[in-house]
Scaffold this motif. Structure first.
Motif, PDB file in Angstrom:
ATOM      1  N   VAL A   1      72.834  20.115  10.744  1.00 56.62           N
ATOM      2  CA  VAL A   1      74.043  19.824  11.341  1.00 56.62           C
ATOM      3  C   VAL A   1      74.894  20.885  11.163  1.00 56.62           C
ATOM      4  O   VAL A   1      75.326  21.135  10.188  1.00 56.62           O
ATOM      5  CB  VAL A   1      74.354  18.002  11.158  1.00 56.62           C
ATOM      6  CG1 VAL A   1      75.773  17.887  11.202  1.00 56.62           C
ATOM      7  CG2 VAL A   1      72.973  17.773  11.159  1.00 56.62           C
ATOM      8  N   LEU A   2      75.902  21.109  11.951  1.00 55.05           N
ATOM      9  CA  LEU A   2      76.999  21.535  12.232  1.00 55.05           C
ATOM     10  C   LEU A   2      77.824  21.609  12.836  1.00 55.05           C
ATOM     11  O   LEU A   2      78.294  20.978  14.126  1.00 55.05           O
ATOM     12  CB  LEU A   2      76.512  23.304  11.979  1.00 55.05           C
ATOM     13  CG  LEU A   2      78.354  24.473  12.127  1.00 55.05           C
ATOM     14  CD1 LEU A   2      78.925  24.364  11.707  1.00 55.05           C
ATOM     15  CD2 LEU A   2      77.858  26.049  13.611  1.00 55.05           C
ATOM     16  N   TYR A   3      79.450  21.251  12.059  1.00 59.42           N
ATOM     17  CA  TYR A   3      80.595  20.044  13.437  1.00 59.42           C
ATOM     18  C   TYR A   3      81.363  20.626  12.515  1.00 59.42           C
ATOM     19  O   TYR A   3      82.091  21.254  11.164  1.00 59.42           O
ATOM     20  CB  TYR A   3      79.519  18.617  12.313  1.00 59.42           C
ATOM     21  CG  TYR A   3      80.099  18.232  11.364  1.00 59.42           C
ATOM     22  CD1 TYR A   3      81.980  18.106  10.471  1.00 59.42           C
ATOM     23  CD2 TYR A   3      79.387  18.388  10.389  1.00 59.42           C
ATOM     24  CE1 TYR A   3      81.844  18.076   9.796  1.00 59.42           C
ATOM     25  CE2 TYR A   3      79.641  17.828   9.032  1.00 59.42           C
ATOM     26  CZ  TYR A   3      81.159  17.749   8.348  1.00 59.42           C
ATOM     27  OH  TYR A   3      81.756  17.116   7.357  1.00 59.42           O
ATOM     28  N   SER A   4      82.627  21.006  13.196  1.00 65.07           N
ATOM     29  CA  SER A   4      84.054  20.620  13.268  1.00 65.07           C
ATOM     30  C   SER A   4      84.662  19.977  13.665  1.00 65.07           C
ATOM     31  O   SER A   4      84.377  18.083  13.923  1.00 65.07           O
ATOM     32  CB  SER A   4      84.511  21.805  14.351  1.00 65.07           C
ATOM     33  OG  SER A   4      84.849  20.718  15.932  1.00 65.07           O
TER      34      SER A   4
ATOM     35  N   PRO B   1      83.305  15.063  16.113  1.00 64.13           N
ATOM     36  CA  PRO B   1      82.359  14.333  16.808  1.00 64.13           C
ATOM     37  C   PRO B   1      82.865  12.504  15.733  1.00 64.13           C
ATOM     38  O   PRO B   1      82.648  11.547  16.990  1.00 64.13           O
ATOM     39  CB  PRO B   1      81.185  13.774  15.472  1.00 64.13           C
ATOM     40  CG  PRO B   1      81.577  14.302  14.030  1.00 64.13           C
ATOM     41  CD  PRO B   1      82.721  15.972  15.071  1.00 64.13           C
ATOM     42  N   THR B   2      84.226  12.247  15.453  1.00 70.50           N
ATOM     43  CA  THR B   2      84.168  11.244  16.148  1.00 70.50           C
ATOM     44  C   THR B   2      86.046  11.595  16.518  1.00 70.50           C
ATOM     45  O   THR B   2      86.835  10.059  15.727  1.00 70.50           O
ATOM     46  CB  THR B   2      84.184  10.678  14.116  1.00 70.50           C
ATOM     47  OG1 THR B   2      85.666  11.646  13.262  1.00 70.50           O
ATOM     48  CG2 THR B   2      83.009  10.588  13.320  1.00 70.50           C
TER      49      THR B   2
ATOM     50  N   LEU C   1      73.439  19.139  21.448  1.00 66.57           N
ATOM     51  CA  LEU C   1      75.088  19.162  21.229  1.00 66.57           C
ATOM     52  C   LEU C   1      75.685  17.632  21.881  1.00 66.57           C
ATOM     53  O   LEU C   1      75.012  17.188  22.578  1.00 66.57           O
ATOM     54  CB  LEU C   1      75.678  20.236  22.771  1.00 66.57           C
ATOM     55  CG  LEU C   1      74.332  21.335  23.047  1.00 66.57           C
ATOM     56  CD1 LEU C   1      74.950  22.435  23.965  1.00 66.57           C
ATOM     57  CD2 LEU C   1      75.003  22.726  21.419  1.00 66.57           C
ATOM     58  N   VAL C   2      76.699  17.938  20.632  1.00 64.01           N
ATOM     59  CA  VAL C   2      77.526  16.725  21.389  1.00 64.01           C
ATOM     60  C   VAL C   2      79.122  16.914  21.552  1.00 64.01           C
ATOM     61  O   VAL C   2      79.170  17.632  20.333  1.00 64.01           O
ATOM     62  CB  VAL C   2      77.434  16.092  19.899  1.00 64.01           C
ATOM     63  CG1 VAL C   2      78.592  14.560  20.330  1.00 64.01           C
ATOM     64  CG2 VAL C   2      76.296  14.821  19.570  1.00 64.01           C
TER      65      VAL C   2
ATOM     66  N   ALA D   1      78.950   4.888  22.625  1.00 60.68           N
ATOM     67  CA  ALA D   1      78.723   5.868  23.195  1.00 60.68           C
ATOM     68  C   ALA D   1      78.518   6.779  22.543  1.00 60.68           C
ATOM     69  O   ALA D   1      77.371   7.615  22.348  1.00 60.68           O
ATOM     70  CB  ALA D   1      79.982   5.780  24.194  1.00 60.68           C
ATOM     71  N   ARG D   2      79.495   6.931  21.115  1.00 60.09           N
ATOM     72  CA  ARG D   2      78.822   8.682  20.558  1.00 60.09           C
ATOM     73  C   ARG D   2      77.368   8.175  19.957  1.00 60.09           C
ATOM     74  O   ARG D   2      76.855   9.476  19.953  1.00 60.09           O
ATOM     75  CB  ARG D   2      80.143   8.724  19.775  1.00 60.09           C
ATOM     76  CG  ARG D   2      79.389   9.806  18.421  1.00 60.09           C
ATOM     77  CD  ARG D   2      80.001  10.871  19.279  1.00 60.09           C
ATOM     78  NE  ARG D   2      81.329  11.292  18.979  1.00 60.09           N
ATOM     79  CZ  ARG D   2      81.836  12.744  20.162  1.00 60.09           C
ATOM     80  NH1 ARG D   2      80.926  12.540  21.593  1.00 60.09           N
ATOM     81  NH2 ARG D   2      82.881  12.287  20.047  1.00 60.09           N
TER      82      ARG D   2
END
Length: 318
Positions: free
Chosen positions: A200-203, A173-174, A92-93, A152-153
């Motif tokens: 990978v699944l990202y919003s 994430p960004t 998780l991020v 940091a990310r």
């Protein structure tokens, strides 16, 4: 990259599988009968306005929230019946920074290793590998508070992969990163897919970031309204066009109609819509005799897809 986080589960098992998902907060329904899934090794983007249901979907997938109806599986593990097995298969991020700023990069990674019960020798090797993979070796002993937002990310992504998950979930994430740091994050994520097979699944709310994905899922009012690759979604709009700009758009439109075209006048000039505009440029030029003529070919963008989805809300899948 080598020796990273491979997919969990047996052959042919989806990395994640969501069926009939419903999520409610009191009287508000945030997710309405959503079906989404992915094979291992695919990058998928969740795109949509605030309140579309993206974060609620990710919260259920991460086991941080419970569904009101439907089923969710992570590499075959039902998140309701086997939450611990599901959690071990994912990393998780979060959108918010969750590193301990006063601890060093290395100590943050060690803390995560202890949370997942990793044996000391295994944790030591994995931490060394993650520091190497993400170019953090020379910053391992530095406090996180001294790092840039992009670095940091990168530490957060390294931490999420420490226990070898097959699925990485990222919420915006960004967010808050400068363009250079954003580009570095996407280089890392595509490497993880290509070299380690991580799913990978990202919003995101950035149109350009959606195009890094193999699959794009657009949500609106808790529903999936469009889904497919960027190329497939763009081609579905049928809005490729030749745009004519001149000193007399009215005359240009008249000449184009006389030649059998169906021009549309807009703020950018006169548009001629056609499936393969490159092949019709010469025909358009021959039809025109106007001063100050310039032509450009334009194809649908992800922004066009997004606006179309927001306008009609109709389901359109691959």
């Amino acid at each position: 990259m080598s020796g990273g986080a491979g997919a969990a589960g047996g052959a042919g098992v989806p990395a994640y599988e969501v069926r009939g998902l419903v999520v409610r907060y009191g009287k508000v329904t945030a997710v309405r009968r959503v079906d989404v899934s992915s094979p291992p090794g695919r990058i998928t983007a969740l795109l949509g306005p605030n309140g579309a249901g993206k974060s609620s979907l990710l919260r259920v997938l991460s086991t941080a929230a419970r569904a009101d109806a439907g089923s969710v599986r992570i590499f075959g593990h039902d998140v309701r019946r086997s939450p611990m097995a599901a959690r071990r298969a994912l990393g998780l991020v979060f959108q918010e920074r969750t590193l301990d700023k006063e601890l060093s990069v290395e100590r943050n990674l060690w803390f995560h290793a202890r949370l997942f019960g990793m044996r000391r020798a295994d944790a030591r090797g994995r931490i060394a590998l993650m520091l190497e993979l993400f170019g953090l070796q020379d910053r391992a002993r530095r406090p996180v508070e001294e790092l840039s937002g992009g670095l940091a990310r990168r530490v957060e992504i390294a931490r999420a992969l420490l226990h070898r998950p097959g699925l990485l979930l990222l919420d915006e994430p960004t967010n808050g990163l400068d363009p250079s740091a954003r580009s570095a994050v996407w280089a890392d994520l595509t490497r993880l897919r290509d070299e380690l097979g991580v799913t990978v699944l990202y919003s995101t709310h950035y149109m350009d970031e959606a195009e890094y994905a193999d699959e794009i899922v657009i949500m609106r009012d808790g529903r999936v309204v469009r889904q497919g690759s960027a190329a497939r979604l763009k081609s579905s709009l049928d809005s490729s066009r030749i745009v004519v700009a001149s000193a007399d758009d009215a005359l240009a439109a008249t000449q184009l109609r006389a030649a059998g075209f169906a021009p549309l006048t807009g703020p950018d000039g006169v548009a001629v819509h056609c499936p393969d505009p490159e092949s019709r440029v010469a025909d358009v030029v021959r039809a025109l005799d106007v001063p100050g003529l310039t032509l450009s070919v334009r194809h649908p963008s992800m922004n066009d897809v997004y606006l179309a989805a927001a306008a009609d809300g109709q389901v359109s899948t691959r």
